[in-house]
Design a protein around this motif. Structure first.
Motif, PDB file in Angstrom:
ATOM      1  N   UNK A 177       1.995  15.798  12.645  1.00 38.12           N
ATOM      2  CA  UNK A 177       2.441  15.767  14.041  1.00 38.12           C
ATOM      3  C   UNK A 177       3.899  15.335  14.130  1.00 38.12           C
ATOM      4  N   UNK A 178       4.301  14.378  13.294  1.00 36.25           N
ATOM      5  CA  UNK A 178       5.698  13.933  13.277  1.00 36.25           C
ATOM      6  C   UNK A 178       6.624  15.070  12.852  1.00 36.25           C
ATOM      7  N   UNK A 179       6.188  15.863  11.853  1.00 39.26           N
ATOM      8  CA  UNK A 179       6.990  17.007  11.404  1.00 39.26           C
ATOM      9  C   UNK A 179       7.108  18.060  12.500  1.00 39.26           C
ATOM     10  N   UNK A 180       6.005  18.266  13.232  1.00 35.90           N
ATOM     11  CA  UNK A 180       6.041  19.225  14.340  1.00 35.90           C
ATOM     12  C   UNK A 180       7.005  18.747  15.438  1.00 35.90           C
ATOM     13  N   UNK A 181       6.957  17.463  15.747  1.00 35.19           N
ATOM     14  CA  UNK A 181       7.833  16.918  16.778  1.00 35.19           C
ATOM     15  C   UNK A 181       9.299  17.011  16.372  1.00 35.19           C
ATOM     16  N   UNK A 182       9.584  16.831  15.090  1.00 39.26           N
ATOM     17  CA  UNK A 182      10.967  16.962  14.630  1.00 39.26           C
ATOM     18  C   UNK A 182      11.474  18.384  14.827  1.00 39.26           C
ATOM     19  N   UNK A 184       1.466  20.178   6.383  1.00 44.03           N
ATOM     20  CA  UNK A 184       0.352  21.059   6.735  1.00 44.03           C
ATOM     21  C   UNK A 184      -0.577  21.255   5.534  1.00 44.03           C
ATOM     22  N   UNK A 185      -0.003  21.461   4.370  1.00 43.50           N
ATOM     23  CA  UNK A 185      -0.811  21.669   3.174  1.00 43.50           C
ATOM     24  C   UNK A 185      -1.566  20.410   2.770  1.00 43.50           C
ATOM     25  N   UNK A 186      -0.972  19.257   3.011  1.00 44.58           N
ATOM     26  CA  UNK A 186      -1.617  18.001   2.618  1.00 44.58           C
ATOM     27  C   UNK A 186      -2.864  17.713   3.446  1.00 44.58           C
ATOM     28  N   UNK A 187      -2.913  18.216   4.667  1.00 44.41           N
ATOM     29  CA  UNK A 187      -4.089  17.969   5.501  1.00 44.41           C
ATOM     30  C   UNK A 187      -5.313  18.744   5.024  1.00 44.41           C
ATOM     31  N   UNK A 188      -5.101  19.718   4.165  1.00 45.75           N
ATOM     32  CA  UNK A 188      -6.209  20.537   3.687  1.00 45.75           C
ATOM     33  C   UNK A 188      -6.893  19.930   2.460  1.00 45.75           C
ATOM     34  N   UNK A 189      -6.307  18.893   1.912  1.00 46.23           N
ATOM     35  CA  UNK A 189      -6.867  18.280   0.720  1.00 46.23           C
ATOM     36  C   UNK A 189      -8.007  17.339   1.111  1.00 46.23           C
ATOM     37  N   UNK A 190      -9.018  17.262   0.278  1.00 45.99           N
ATOM     38  CA  UNK A 190     -10.147  16.373   0.540  1.00 45.99           C
ATOM     39  C   UNK A 190      -9.738  14.931   0.256  1.00 45.99           C
ATOM     40  N   UNK A 223      -6.233  10.741   8.488  1.00 46.97           N
ATOM     41  CA  UNK A 223      -5.549  10.365   9.728  1.00 46.97           C
ATOM     42  C   UNK A 223      -4.058  10.199   9.493  1.00 46.97           C
ATOM     43  N   UNK A 224      -3.705   9.599   8.364  1.00 49.84           N
ATOM     44  CA  UNK A 224      -2.277   9.407   8.054  1.00 49.84           C
ATOM     45  C   UNK A 224      -1.580  10.745   7.854  1.00 49.84           C
ATOM     46  N   UNK A 225      -2.238  11.642   7.127  1.00 49.39           N
ATOM     47  CA  UNK A 225      -1.647  12.974   6.907  1.00 49.39           C
ATOM     48  C   UNK A 225      -1.526  13.754   8.212  1.00 49.39           C
ATOM     49  N   UNK A 226      -2.490  13.585   9.102  1.00 51.61           N
ATOM     50  CA  UNK A 226      -2.423  14.254  10.398  1.00 51.61           C
ATOM     51  C   UNK A 226      -1.261  13.721  11.231  1.00 51.61           C
TER      52      UNK A 226
END
Length: 302
Positions: free
Chosen positions: A70-75, A50-56, A63-66
């Motif tokens: 999503x994979x972490x949420x699914x787990x 989640x924190x990594x998606x906030x980085x520029x 897209x990869x971080x997103x």
């Protein structure tokens, strides 16, 4: 209505909020809290993603971080994490050391298979909770009554625990086979139980509302069973008694259906003890039934 409470991860029980069998719990009430290394690690991975998606960064990296998020949420979802955990992790900076497991609906705890400090896993049933507001009654229907039962049929039930009180229900399922030992068929009857008077394990008697036509019956006391034949004594002129061979149909309460051997309006003896005071008289009366055309006084006795 039953619910077996399981978890999809391993861990240690930290606190038991429900600690006794028979306790009533509300829907969404806390049952126990668990510390799980697997769940803790999955939460940590979600926070990092989640924190990594906030980085520029460039669009491809975003897209990869997103996808990682999503994979972490699914787990977390596959581990059975409650929805409130994912909601909290969207703003939290650290994972939680425990997770609370809650009841899926209101009911009574029928089984409790866990104690504080115990290590648990996905293969264990922690609690069995029953919603008793609607109950099933399994009833044995006699083989001769099978033609009279159907789905949705109204049923009245009485329980020995509540003398003079009746409960109304209906047949919800008819089992496909007859028991070879008891010659009965099981039916499942649904009863509304808002007052929780009906408890699992109770015994009761049921009455099925039939759709049959009127039939000729005699009191059960009037039928004498000779083993391979049944007969009754018909009263003539108040003093003479004629034995009649009967063909018996269905039986209900204290009455028996007569398929042949009697006509409507004929009087029968409901107790033969005062008519036949010796075994020889009984045998003579039965022997008189064997004649092809007995006269009006065949087998009579006074």
């Amino acid at each position: 209505k039953l619910a077996n409470i399981h978890v999809r991860f391993s861990g240690w029980v930290k606190e038991l909020a429900v600690d006794q069998t028979g306790q009533y719990v509300e829907a969404n009430q806390k049952l126990l809290s668990i510390y799980s290394q697997d769940l803790y690690q999955a939460e940590q991975e979600y926070i990092v993603a989640k924190q990594s998606t906030k980085r520029a960064a460039d669009n491809i990296l975003n897209d990869t971080r997103q996808q990682l998020l999503e994979a972490a949420r699914q787990r977390l979802e596959l581990l059975g994490a409650p929805p409130e955990i994912v909601f909290r992790l969207d703003t939290a900076k650290s994972p939680s050391s425990e997770v609370w497991i809650r009841s899926s609906f209101s009911g009574h705890v029928l089984e409790k298979n866990v104690v504080s400090g115990q290590f648990i896993g996905p293969d264990q049933n922690l609690f069995t909770i029953a919603d008793l507001s609607t109950v099933w009654v399994l009833a044995d229907v006699y083989e001769q009554d099978l033609a009279s039962i159907r789905l949705g049929q109204k049923v009245r039930m009485s329980a020995s625990a509540y003398p003079g009180v009746s409960f109304d229900g209906e047949i919800g399922f008819i089992y496909p086979s007859v028991s070879e030992q008891t010659r009965t068929l099981k039916v499942r009857i649904v009863f509304s139980n808002p007052s929780l008077k009906l408890r699992p394990g109770m015994y009761s008697e049921i009455e099925l509302a039939g759709r049959g036509k009127g039939v000729l019956t005699v009191p059960a006391d009037a039928v004498m069973d000779g083993g391979d034949r049944q007969y009754a004594f018909v009263i003539h002129n108040g003093t003479h008694f004629e034995p009649r061979l009967l063909k018996i149909g269905r039986r209900a309460d204290d009455y028996m259906e007569v398929l042949s051997g009697l006509s409507e309006g004929e009087q029968v003896v409901t107790s033969a003890n005062f008519l036949i005071d010796s075994e020889s008289r009984l045998k003579a009366a039965i022997a008189g039934m064997g004649s092809t055309q007995p006269d009006a006084h065949a087998g009579h006795g006074k």
